[in-house]
Write a protein that holds these residues in place. Structure first.
Motif, short mmCIF file in Angstrom:
data_model
loop_
_atom_site.label_atom_id
_atom_site.label_comp_id
_atom_site.label_asym_id
_atom_site.label_seq_id
_atom_site.Cartn_x
_atom_site.Cartn_y
_atom_site.Cartn_z
N TYR A 259 -6.42 1.41 -4.87
CA TYR A 259 -5.68 0.50 -4.63
C TYR A 259 -6.28 -0.79 -4.53
CZ TYR A 259 -3.06 -2.85 -1.91
OH TYR A 259 -2.17 -4.04 -1.45
N GLU B 244 -7.17 4.63 -1.39
CA GLU B 244 -7.53 3.10 -0.89
C GLU B 244 -8.57 2.47 -2.14
OE1 GLU B 244 -7.80 -0.39 1.08
OE2 GLU B 244 -6.19 1.39 1.18
N ASP C 3 0.31 4.19 -2.71
CA ASP C 3 0.20 5.56 -2.28
C ASP C 3 1.41 6.44 -2.81
OD1 ASP C 3 0.51 7.91 -0.36
OD2 ASP C 3 -1.32 7.08 0.50
N ARG D 239 0.73 -1.16 -0.17
CA ARG D 239 -0.03 0.01 0.11
C ARG D 239 0.94 1.08 -0.02
NH1 ARG D 239 -4.18 -2.86 2.74
NH2 ARG D 239 -6.25 -2.34 1.89
#
Length: 120
Positions: free
Chosen positions: A51, A48, A26, A22
């Protein structure tokens, strides 16, 4: 572990490294969202969502992928997702953390893939 150079290697991502995965995602997309001038929490939610959408897309469309952590001097610096289906090599996604960009890591990885593809 795949040794690319004396400094760079690839190793399979460990199931416990979701937070690092993550973090790399990011780091690679946050700057694109900052120009929207949204509150930080909304940007976090968008990242998020992106992702999760990417993860689902890769799972559905590339079932035979190799998910790898890019290592530079034994430190985790990025991710590389590739497939070797049908005798071909397909780099699906590569991202290097901002602080490690400009050191030739991505270039050396792609050079290694060019050599590998010439062998097939």
């Amino acid at each position: 572990m795949i040794k690319i150079t004396d400094e760079i290697s690839l190793r399979p991502v460990d199931a416990t490294e979701e937070n690092f995965w993550r973090e790399v995602f990011d780091d690679s997309v946050r700057s694109h969202f900052l120009s929207l001038n949204f509150p930080e929490t909304e940007i976090d939610n968008l990242i998020e969502f992106q992702y999760q959408a990417q993860k689902l897309d890769y799972e559905n469309n590339y079932p035979q992928v190799s998910n790898n952590v890019v290592m530079f001097h034994e430190e985790r610096v990025g991710r590389l997702i590739y497939s070797t289906e049908h005798g071909d090599i397909h780099v699906i996604d590569m991202s290097i953390l901002t602080e490690f960009r400009g050191k030739g890591i991505g270039t050396k990885l792609f050079q290694w893939f060019f050599v590998q593809s010439a062998k097939t």
